[in-house]
Design a protein around this motif. Sequence first.
Motif, PDB file in Angstrom:
ATOM      1  N   PRO A  48       0.807  -1.226   0.000  1.00  0.00           N
ATOM      2  CA  PRO A  48       0.000   0.000   0.000  1.00  0.00           C
ATOM      3  C   PRO A  48       0.837   1.272   0.000  1.00  0.00           C
ATOM      4  N   GLY A  49       0.356   2.272  -0.718  1.00  0.00           N
ATOM      5  CA  GLY A  49       1.039   3.549  -0.828  1.00  0.00           C
ATOM      6  C   GLY A  49       1.000   4.039  -2.261  1.00  0.00           C
ATOM      7  N   SER A  50       1.786   5.059  -2.539  1.00  0.00           N
ATOM      8  CA  SER A  50       1.877   5.610  -3.891  1.00  0.00           C
ATOM      9  C   SER A  50       3.254   5.307  -4.467  1.00  0.00           C
ATOM     10  N   TRP A  51       3.269   4.857  -5.719  1.00  0.00           N
ATOM     11  CA  TRP A  51       4.501   4.425  -6.370  1.00  0.00           C
ATOM     12  C   TRP A  51       4.670   5.197  -7.672  1.00  0.00           C
ATOM     13  N   LEU A  52       5.856   5.749  -7.889  1.00  0.00           N
ATOM     14  CA  LEU A  52       6.147   6.530  -9.077  1.00  0.00           C
ATOM     15  C   LEU A  52       6.939   5.691 -10.066  1.00  0.00           C
ATOM     16  N   GLY A  53       6.423   5.576 -11.297  1.00  0.00           N
ATOM     17  CA  GLY A  53       7.094   4.804 -12.325  1.00  0.00           C
ATOM     18  C   GLY A  53       8.204   5.585 -13.002  1.00  0.00           C
ATOM     19  N   GLU A  54       9.103   4.888 -13.652  1.00  0.00           N
ATOM     20  CA  GLU A  54      10.230   5.528 -14.322  1.00  0.00           C
ATOM     21  C   GLU A  54       9.777   6.413 -15.483  1.00  0.00           C
ATOM     22  N   ASP A  55       8.588   6.151 -16.023  1.00  0.00           N
ATOM     23  CA  ASP A  55       8.063   6.935 -17.136  1.00  0.00           C
ATOM     24  C   ASP A  55       7.095   8.019 -16.686  1.00  0.00           C
ATOM     25  N   GLY A  56       7.037   8.276 -15.370  1.00  0.00           N
ATOM     26  CA  GLY A  56       6.144   9.296 -14.846  1.00  0.00           C
ATOM     27  C   GLY A  56       4.770   8.782 -14.476  1.00  0.00           C
ATOM     28  N   SER A  57       4.525   7.501 -14.680  1.00  0.00           N
ATOM     29  CA  SER A  57       3.246   6.919 -14.282  1.00  0.00           C
ATOM     30  C   SER A  57       3.161   6.813 -12.763  1.00  0.00           C
ATOM     31  N   VAL A  58       1.946   6.683 -12.239  1.00  0.00           N
ATOM     32  CA  VAL A  58       1.726   6.596 -10.795  1.00  0.00           C
ATOM     33  C   VAL A  58       0.838   5.391 -10.496  1.00  0.00           C
ATOM     34  N   MET A  59       1.300   4.547  -9.594  1.00  0.00           N
ATOM     35  CA  MET A  59       0.504   3.414  -9.147  1.00  0.00           C
ATOM     36  C   MET A  59       0.102   3.646  -7.699  1.00  0.00           C
ATOM     37  N   THR A  60      -1.191   3.600  -7.431  1.00  0.00           N
ATOM     38  CA  THR A  60      -1.722   3.771  -6.085  1.00  0.00           C
ATOM     39  C   THR A  60      -2.234   2.423  -5.591  1.00  0.00           C
ATOM     40  N   VAL A  61      -1.766   2.011  -4.433  1.00  0.00           N
ATOM     41  CA  VAL A  61      -2.162   0.714  -3.860  1.00  0.00           C
ATOM     42  C   VAL A  61      -2.865   0.955  -2.529  1.00  0.00           C
ATOM     43  N   LEU A 114       9.586  -1.551  -6.490  1.00  0.00           N
ATOM     44  CA  LEU A 114       8.775  -2.699  -6.879  1.00  0.00           C
ATOM     45  C   LEU A 114       8.756  -2.820  -8.399  1.00  0.00           C
ATOM     46  N   HIS A 115       9.100  -4.000  -8.896  1.00  0.00           N
ATOM     47  CA  HIS A 115       9.096  -4.248 -10.334  1.00  0.00           C
ATOM     48  C   HIS A 115       7.929  -5.154 -10.689  1.00  0.00           C
ATOM     49  N   LEU A 116       7.143  -4.732 -11.678  1.00  0.00           N
ATOM     50  CA  LEU A 116       6.057  -5.544 -12.213  1.00  0.00           C
ATOM     51  C   LEU A 116       6.398  -5.868 -13.656  1.00  0.00           C
ATOM     52  N   ASP A 117       6.642  -7.136 -13.927  1.00  0.00           N
ATOM     53  CA  ASP A 117       7.014  -7.549 -15.276  1.00  0.00           C
ATOM     54  C   ASP A 117       5.957  -7.096 -16.274  1.00  0.00           C
ATOM     55  N   GLY A 118       6.387  -6.376 -17.294  1.00  0.00           N
ATOM     56  CA  GLY A 118       5.475  -5.909 -18.323  1.00  0.00           C
ATOM     57  C   GLY A 118       4.827  -4.577 -18.036  1.00  0.00           C
ATOM     58  N   LEU A 119       4.901  -4.120 -16.795  1.00  0.00           N
ATOM     59  CA  LEU A 119       4.289  -2.839 -16.435  1.00  0.00           C
ATOM     60  C   LEU A 119       5.314  -1.796 -16.026  1.00  0.00           C
ATOM     61  N   GLY A 120       6.467  -2.219 -15.515  1.00  0.00           N
ATOM     62  CA  GLY A 120       7.509  -1.258 -15.180  1.00  0.00           C
ATOM     63  C   GLY A 120       8.042  -1.391 -13.767  1.00  0.00           C
ATOM     64  N   THR A 121       8.968  -0.499 -13.433  1.00  0.00           N
ATOM     65  CA  THR A 121       9.577  -0.443 -12.101  1.00  0.00           C
ATOM     66  C   THR A 121       9.116   0.823 -11.410  1.00  0.00           C
ATOM     67  N   PHE A 122       8.722   0.698 -10.134  1.00  0.00           N
ATOM     68  CA  PHE A 122       8.111   1.792  -9.406  1.00  0.00           C
ATOM     69  C   PHE A 122       8.840   2.027  -8.087  1.00  0.00           C
ATOM     70  N   THR A 123       8.995   3.312  -7.744  1.00  0.00           N
ATOM     71  CA  THR A 123       9.616   3.702  -6.485  1.00  0.00           C
ATOM     72  C   THR A 123       8.559   4.288  -5.567  1.00  0.00           C
ATOM     73  N   LYS A 124       8.566   3.846  -4.324  1.00  0.00           N
ATOM     74  CA  LYS A 124       7.546   4.307  -3.381  1.00  0.00           C
ATOM     75  C   LYS A 124       7.810   5.748  -2.962  1.00  0.00           C
ATOM     76  N   VAL A 125       6.777   6.595  -3.084  1.00  0.00           N
ATOM     77  CA  VAL A 125       6.918   7.997  -2.704  1.00  0.00           C
ATOM     78  C   VAL A 125       6.078   8.357  -1.486  1.00  0.00           C
ATOM     79  N   SER A 126       5.180   7.476  -1.068  1.00  0.00           N
ATOM     80  CA  SER A 126       4.448   7.674   0.188  1.00  0.00           C
ATOM     81  C   SER A 126       3.897   6.342   0.635  1.00  0.00           C
ATOM     82  N   GLY A 127       3.677   6.237   1.953  1.00  0.00           N
ATOM     83  CA  GLY A 127       3.230   4.984   2.532  1.00  0.00           C
ATOM     84  C   GLY A 127       4.343   4.363   3.345  1.00  0.00           C
ATOM     85  N   ASP A 128       4.048   3.253   3.998  1.00  0.00           N
ATOM     86  CA  ASP A 128       5.010   2.603   4.885  1.00  0.00           C
ATOM     87  C   ASP A 128       6.067   1.852   4.093  1.00  0.00           C
ATOM     88  N   VAL A 129       7.318   2.062   4.472  1.00  0.00           N
ATOM     89  CA  VAL A 129       8.425   1.314   3.883  1.00  0.00           C
ATOM     90  C   VAL A 129       9.015   0.434   4.968  1.00  0.00           C
TER      91      VAL A 129
END
Length: 322
Positions: A48-61, A114-129
């Motif tokens: 859970p948290g917000s993840w920033l992709g290398e291409d500027g995409s954002v994944m919210t969990v 976090l790496h998701l095969d086929g979707l990209g690599t994401f760095t957590k920018v908020s939430g618990d680490v």
Amino acid sequence: MKIKKRYIALALAACLCFSACGNSKTAPETLENIVMDDSVEYDYSGFPGSWLGEDGSVMTVEAVGRTRFELCDAEDNLTASGEFQYVEKYDCVYAYNEHNGIAYRCRFEEADTLHLDGLGTFTKVSGDVPGENIGDLGDLDEDQTLHDDGRGDPIPSSDIPLLLGGRLPFTNMASVYAESYDDGGYYYEDITEDGQITVIDGAKASTFDADEQELGAYLTDCALSLTEGVVSVSPVELENRALVSCEENEEYSQNFSYPVYIIQYTTGENEYSRKWTIFAADTDSYTYLYGFCETADAAEGMDEIYQDIFAGLYLSDEEESE
């Protein structure tokens, strides 16, 4: 500009996170027709948290019942959404995309990567680490103090007065996003445990010009602009903005020492509708926005609660000068 992350020390969760795909060499990168099974036990606390992709995409969990995700591209278009599922056969977690029926293999490269095969690599920018220390709010100067804006999270002092004092009745809220700006402005976004209400506290440099626009109209534009930066609300829930009301509240204005407007508007439709209730004020130097965005399923009678919270808001410099 600096992203401020909040951490929680969970050593066990850290171990589990790094084993999100314990057999990555033999587990397939994608699966079709994956079975979502609640009976399979797994610790998803690192997701859970917000993840920033290398291409500027954002994944919210979000962990609301199941552990769900939404992925938006750099233009804020929804590209994937679904759930995480641990698959015992491969000792691996997959991200199942409801839009195409494909599940993508997940693996943690670091606690916050976090790496998701086929979707990209994401760095957590908020939430618990997992594995980090509680209360790390970034690089604070020794003379900085921490304040409480009522969301349950301490926030550092800044070069501008902070909007404080809103006492929230919610428990176990999750921090979704936190950002500070070079000019002293800031933006904080949290969500309630059930995922039904988003709480926003923000300040930005004022651009109000009394010769060009009435204050109420300016503050309304600022309140409506919150939809452009909110992280925890899906794009479909941000469509079709419709203003409901914009009224100055004399009691709040007197308490705050500046004109305060309460602005309500809606976004989305039907089951995707959202109601926004925003406390907005301008001090000539900065514009302050504090408010709530609730789903159609949020509890009834929240308006009265919001008004009680608004009544307790004040600027930090006013308290310190008393």
